[in-house]
Write an enzyme that holds these catalytic residues in place. Sequence first.
Site, mmCIF file in Angstrom:
data_model
loop_
_atom_site.group_PDB
_atom_site.id
_atom_site.type_symbol
_atom_site.label_atom_id
_atom_site.label_comp_id
_atom_site.label_asym_id
_atom_site.label_seq_id
_atom_site.Cartn_x
_atom_site.Cartn_y
_atom_site.Cartn_z
ATOM 1 N N TYR A 144 0.852 -1.192 0.000
ATOM 2 C CA TYR A 144 0.000 0.000 0.000
ATOM 3 C C TYR A 144 0.885 1.238 0.000
ATOM 4 C CZ TYR A 144 -3.598 3.348 1.545
ATOM 5 O OH TYR A 144 -4.461 4.405 1.645
ATOM 6 N N ASP A 239 9.219 2.874 0.138
ATOM 7 C CA ASP A 239 8.124 3.492 0.872
ATOM 8 C C ASP A 239 8.306 3.099 2.334
ATOM 9 O OD1 ASP A 239 5.855 4.255 2.140
ATOM 10 O OD2 ASP A 239 4.453 3.326 0.724
ATOM 11 N N LYS A 267 3.551 8.643 9.096
ATOM 12 C CA LYS A 267 3.346 8.008 10.403
ATOM 13 C C LYS A 267 4.329 8.516 11.483
ATOM 14 C CE LYS A 267 0.569 4.448 8.438
ATOM 15 N NZ LYS A 267 0.678 3.770 7.183
HETATM 16 C C1 LIG Z 1 0.027 4.318 5.799
HETATM 17 C C2 LIG Z 1 0.841 4.122 4.594
HETATM 18 C C3 LIG Z 1 0.780 5.006 3.513
HETATM 19 C C4 LIG Z 1 -0.217 6.127 3.441
HETATM 20 O O1 LIG Z 1 -0.033 7.067 4.435
HETATM 21 P P1 LIG Z 1 -1.270 8.053 4.821
HETATM 22 O O2 LIG Z 1 -0.668 8.987 5.806
HETATM 23 O O3 LIG Z 1 -2.318 7.156 5.374
HETATM 24 O O4 LIG Z 1 -1.697 8.724 3.584
HETATM 25 C C5 LIG Z 1 1.668 4.831 2.473
HETATM 26 N N1 LIG Z 1 2.566 3.827 2.481
HETATM 27 C C6 LIG Z 1 2.638 2.934 3.494
HETATM 28 C C7 LIG Z 1 3.666 1.860 3.454
HETATM 29 C C8 LIG Z 1 1.766 3.043 4.567
HETATM 30 O O5 LIG Z 1 1.822 2.143 5.553
#
Ligand SMILES: *Cc1c(COP(=O)(O)O)cnc(C)c1O
Length: 428
Positions: A144, A239, A267
């Site tokens: 994601y 990411d 995060k």
């Molecule tokens: C949570 C997450 C996102 C998206 O971040 P948001 O602040 O919810 O937009 C993108 N990449 C990874 C790996 C994530 O865990």
Amino acid sequence: MLYKRSSELFVEANKVIPGGVNSPVRAFKGVGGTPIFVKEAKGAYLYDEDGNRLIDYINSWGPMILGHAYEPVVNAVVEKAKKGTSFGMPTALETEIAQLAVSMVPNIDKIRFVNSGTEACMSAIRLARGYTKRDKIIKFSGCYHGHSDSFLIAAGSGLSTFGMPNSPGVTEGTAKDTLLASYNDIENVKALFEANKNQIAAIIVEPVAGNMGCIPPAKGFLEALRSVCSENGTLLIFDEVMTGFRLAKGGVQELYGIQADIVCFGKVIGGGLPVGAFAAREEIMNHLAPLGPIYQAGTLSGNPLAMAAGYEMLKALNTDPGIFSRLEEKTAYLESGIQKVLTDANVVFTINRVGSMISVHFDANPVYDFTTAKSGDNETFKKFFHGLLKRGIYIAPSAYETWFITDALTYEDLDFTIAAIQETAKEL
Ligand SMILES: *Cc1c(COP(=O)(O)O)cnc(C)c1O
């Protein structure tokens, strides 16, 4: 436990908010029942609107790595707020947090702050496309990268929970530039390069996957991605929205000693406020506006409250590296406790863990990609979730999520949790 007030609040919320929530996984669709409405939180505990206390294993999906209402962060935000909450002009604090982040993370010279992980990944992809002058990207099934169009293709957790492999509203034109590969399958990646010669701008990957449960990279997988990118003039994007400042001070690049070209954060970097960031070597970052032609902007980007929270969080992680070994020890303790009680109860399961990211899959086989992650027994997960909830333990309301361990958890909390799992196992 009673959820009367939460149920009432959910009814009211549904009248004015789609599904009663501002982010889908909060709605408990994957497990059934009523979402818990939080009143406040402190340290390792959530307190809901019915007066229940829950030990929190989600921690706002990762950010609260030092526990809720962590005082240095709260104090910094309160003090900043008194001096104005947004200016749309530069502040000294933005440079301070940028300097700190750049000093903690390997292989980056410059960083730009945005408001979410979604924005960070979206901007990283634009930067990679603009820099390489190529259109296509490779992403992995079950990873994601936020909810922007290019990534809503087999995107893990939230989407898996709802069985929506794609989302209506994403155009075919956008989808065709996103090539899908299987996590931990390098041959699959090489075949995509073969079929799309000189067209692939970037590979984006969760270097430790966390959105299909926790899935560690197989030995050699990230190294192989690095080589294939270098050989083809493709950028490797880590990411690290979930892993950054969690698995190590410098994230997965530091943990496994692998160099990414662009790194995305979210995060933890915001200490619980809406913050994301993306970073790279100077040569790449200098292509961004106003220095270069690749446009990226944000009215509230670098917002003083967000930067104050993020700065205190990073400072705490930077000055006490013992945090990461404590998190490792606590999570390993939890893992072996769960191993023991589930094995004793003859439950079929697999546990995956890297540092303070851990997930329990109700499947006897190894879980190493999206297909194996999906083969777990969802009915057992639902019972597990509700069994823990009624005993005061809050894990993510979806079988496809990682648990995020916080340093605020005590060994007493962990023992309480293991005992609750032992009791719950009798009901599975
Ligand atoms: C949570 C997450 C996102 C998206 O971040 P948001 O602040 O919810 O937009 C993108 N990449 C990874 C790996 C994530 O865990």
